[in-house]
Scaffold this active site. Structure first.
Site, mmCIF file in Angstrom:
data_model
loop_
_atom_site.group_PDB
_atom_site.id
_atom_site.type_symbol
_atom_site.label_atom_id
_atom_site.label_comp_id
_atom_site.label_asym_id
_atom_site.label_seq_id
_atom_site.Cartn_x
_atom_site.Cartn_y
_atom_site.Cartn_z
ATOM 1 N N LYS A 113 0.837 -1.214 0.000
ATOM 2 C CA LYS A 113 0.000 0.000 0.000
ATOM 3 C C LYS A 113 0.862 1.251 0.000
ATOM 4 O O LYS A 113 0.482 2.270 -0.562
ATOM 5 C CB LYS A 113 -0.967 0.003 1.195
ATOM 6 C CG LYS A 113 -2.052 -1.048 1.043
ATOM 7 C CD LYS A 113 -3.374 -0.658 1.668
ATOM 8 C CE LYS A 113 -4.420 -1.701 1.290
ATOM 9 N NZ LYS A 113 -5.747 -1.467 1.775
ATOM 10 N N LYS A 195 -4.556 -8.749 -7.371
ATOM 11 C CA LYS A 195 -5.925 -9.008 -6.901
ATOM 12 C C LYS A 195 -6.877 -7.882 -7.318
ATOM 13 O O LYS A 195 -6.454 -6.739 -7.482
ATOM 14 C CB LYS A 195 -5.950 -9.234 -5.388
ATOM 15 C CG LYS A 195 -5.930 -8.004 -4.550
ATOM 16 C CD LYS A 195 -6.383 -8.334 -3.122
ATOM 17 C CE LYS A 195 -6.435 -7.039 -2.328
ATOM 18 N NZ LYS A 195 -7.259 -7.057 -1.172
ATOM 19 N N LYS A 198 -11.060 -2.552 -4.995
ATOM 20 C CA LYS A 198 -12.038 -1.498 -5.221
ATOM 21 C C LYS A 198 -11.386 -0.147 -5.490
ATOM 22 O O LYS A 198 -11.997 0.747 -6.058
ATOM 23 C CB LYS A 198 -13.040 -1.418 -4.063
ATOM 24 C CG LYS A 198 -12.427 -1.170 -2.694
ATOM 25 C CD LYS A 198 -13.525 -1.031 -1.637
ATOM 26 C CE LYS A 198 -13.457 -2.088 -0.556
ATOM 27 N NZ LYS A 198 -12.265 -2.112 0.264
HETATM 28 N N1 AQP Z 1 -9.813 -9.675 -4.925
HETATM 29 C C1 AQP Z 1 -10.215 -10.257 -3.801
HETATM 30 N N2 AQP Z 1 -10.451 -11.588 -3.765
HETATM 31 C C2 AQP Z 1 -10.866 -12.183 -2.620
HETATM 32 N N3 AQP Z 1 -11.085 -11.520 -1.475
HETATM 33 C C3 AQP Z 1 -10.872 -10.184 -1.469
HETATM 34 N N4 AQP Z 1 -10.977 -9.234 -0.509
HETATM 35 C C4 AQP Z 1 -10.656 -8.031 -1.012
HETATM 36 N N5 AQP Z 1 -10.323 -8.151 -2.301
HETATM 37 C C5 AQP Z 1 -10.434 -9.480 -2.620
HETATM 38 C C6 AQP Z 1 -11.386 -9.513 0.849
HETATM 39 O O1 AQP Z 1 -12.321 -8.534 1.244
HETATM 40 C C7 AQP Z 1 -12.173 -8.300 2.638
HETATM 41 C C8 AQP Z 1 -12.198 -6.856 2.963
HETATM 42 O O2 AQP Z 1 -11.273 -6.160 2.286
HETATM 43 P P1 AQP Z 1 -10.990 -4.659 2.684
HETATM 44 O O3 AQP Z 1 -11.915 -3.759 2.015
HETATM 45 O O4 AQP Z 1 -10.932 -4.507 4.160
HETATM 46 O O5 AQP Z 1 -9.540 -4.427 2.192
HETATM 47 P P2 AQP Z 1 -8.767 -4.958 0.994
HETATM 48 O O6 AQP Z 1 -8.442 -6.396 1.153
HETATM 49 O O7 AQP Z 1 -7.622 -4.010 0.837
HETATM 50 O O8 AQP Z 1 -9.812 -4.828 -0.213
HETATM 51 P P3 AQP Z 1 -9.692 -3.998 -1.516
HETATM 52 O O9 AQP Z 1 -10.951 -4.140 -2.300
HETATM 53 O O10 AQP Z 1 -8.410 -4.318 -2.239
HETATM 54 O O11 AQP Z 1 -9.649 -2.544 -0.948
HETATM 55 P P4 AQP Z 1 -8.708 -1.350 -1.244
HETATM 56 O O12 AQP Z 1 -8.692 -1.226 -2.740
HETATM 57 O O13 AQP Z 1 -9.349 -0.187 -0.558
HETATM 58 O O14 AQP Z 1 -7.371 -1.707 -0.669
HETATM 59 C C9 AQP Z 1 -10.881 -8.980 3.089
HETATM 60 O O15 AQP Z 1 -11.249 -10.147 3.821
HETATM 61 C C10 AQP Z 1 -10.203 -9.353 1.812
HETATM 62 O O16 AQP Z 1 -9.445 -10.558 1.927
#
Ligand code: AQP
Length: 332
Positions: A113, A195, A198
């Site tokens: 990040k 991965k 969002k």
């Molecule tokens: N691509 C993914 N495949 C499977 N699981 C996923 N998760 C996120 N992306 C995937 C799961 O969603 C949960 C919550 O995620 P989060 O919003 O707390 O943070 P993150 O993992 O950083 O998700 P994002 O979408 O990638 O957010 P941003 O872009 O804001 O960093 C977790 O359990 C994660 O495993």
């Protein structure tokens, strides 16, 4: 027998994706009868990257509505907004004073990040796993559903629980990871070795739970694949592998059966059918979330009730912790 307690949350740092749904929320639904579940919209975590206040408010309510639309039942589970329970930030401070810099600088998610937000390398991004430990430990959580990318964070929560218990006497439950029977890691449609996220600046990389059927069809049609021309489940074809996993998770059909059906057929058919399966699966969720968003009074009731329940549990734990570290009990 008392049910085991389970905690999880998602950041309202954008519009949630098919990755968040298949990797997290869809697994939570079935856990609600078996466990005493807490599901939080973790807005304190979201501000570790810059947010526009109005959008953060909208995304928080939207995520709450999407939890409910996916099948989270506020009668069975405690559903709340993290910032409505001040104990998360308070416990996080205490735990910060017991966490070593070296432990945090080893976190791979921080490394990733911080590369993405080198112009905003704030201390919150660095101490994010401590806040996550507080989220978990406040509720005597037994189980935390986690993806591979969060194993290190859970390890820290466990270490902090053990460290605190050792220093002051038994206080926190040491949490375990809960691994769903079929784990999903959904990859970006544009860069299938990364991965799906969002906060991806390329909107074609992810499918939002709000995307209409037309948009879903377009995004899947444009998904990056390869020139092999054979629908096969192989790490050498990460784009097709990702679509196969999405298809399989959406329909519960085995990957082998899907591969067999597309033998001798091109990517065009396979992509069109995958899009159809995703669009059909997400439609009722999108429609339900849109309906719920119109009923602000109901959403308000859900998060107030959730905050009340969460505050009561978290408050008890925080009082115990404050007493053990030597703070004079507060009268307000
Ligand atoms: N691509 C993914 N495949 C499977 N699981 C996923 N998760 C996120 N992306 C995937 C799961 O969603 C949960 C919550 O995620 P989060 O919003 O707390 O943070 P993150 O993992 O950083 O998700 P994002 O979408 O990638 O957010 P941003 O872009 O804001 O960093 C977790 O359990 C994660 O495993």
């Amino acid at each position: 027998m008392e049910k085991k307690r389970l905690f999880s949350g998602i950041q309202p740092s954008g519009k949630i994706t098919l990755g968040n749904y298949l990797g997290s929320i869809s697994n939570w639904i079935g856990l609600q009868d078996e466990f005493d579940c807490l599901f939080s919209v973790v807005d304190l975590h979201a501000i570790t990257v810059p947010q526009v206040a109005k959008e953060l408010r909208e995304n928080t309510l939207l995520l709450l509505a999407q939890y409910l639309a996916c099948g989270i039942d506020p009668q069975k589970s405690t559903v709340f907004i993290q910032s409505h329970v001040p104990a998360h930030a308070e416990l996080s401070w205490v735990l910060n004073t017991m966490t070593y810099m070296g432990e945090l600088s080893r976190m791979t998610q921080y490394k990733d990040k911080s590369k993405k937000s080198s112009d905003n390398l704030n201390a919150g991004l660095f101490t994010y796993p401590v806040l996550m430990a507080a989220d978990i430990l406040l509720y005597n959580t037994d189980l935390v559903p986690i993806g591979a990318d969060q194993k290190q964070h859970l390890e820290l929560a466990r270490d902090l629980a053990i460290r605190f218990n050792g220093r002051y006497s038994d206080t926190f439950t040491v949490p375990e990871g809960y691994f769903p029977p079929i784990a999903a890691r959904v990859m970006s449609l544009q860069e299938p070795t990364k991965k799906m996220s969002k906060s991806d600046s390329n909107e074609n990389g992810f499918i939002s739970l709000l995307d209409t059927e037309d948009v879903i069809v377009k995004k899947i049609k444009r998904a990056v694949t390869d020139s092999e021309g054979v629908v096969r489940y192989s790490t050498e074809q990460p784009g097709i592998k990702n679509l196969l996993e999405i298809y399989s998770k959406m329909t519960s059909e085995s990957i082998e059966d899907i591969v067999a059906r597309y033998e001798g057929r091109g990517y065009g058919d396979f992509k069109a059918d995958t899009a159809e399966v995703v669009a059909q699966g997400l439609r009722p969720i999108r429609e339900k979330a849109e309906e719920l968003l119109k009923d602000k009074a109901y959403l308000d009731e859900v998060y107030r009730d959730g905050a009340q329940r969460a505050n009561s549990m978290a408050g008890k734990m925080l009082r115990k912790v404050f007493k053990k570290v030597g703070f004079i009990p507060r009268s307000i």
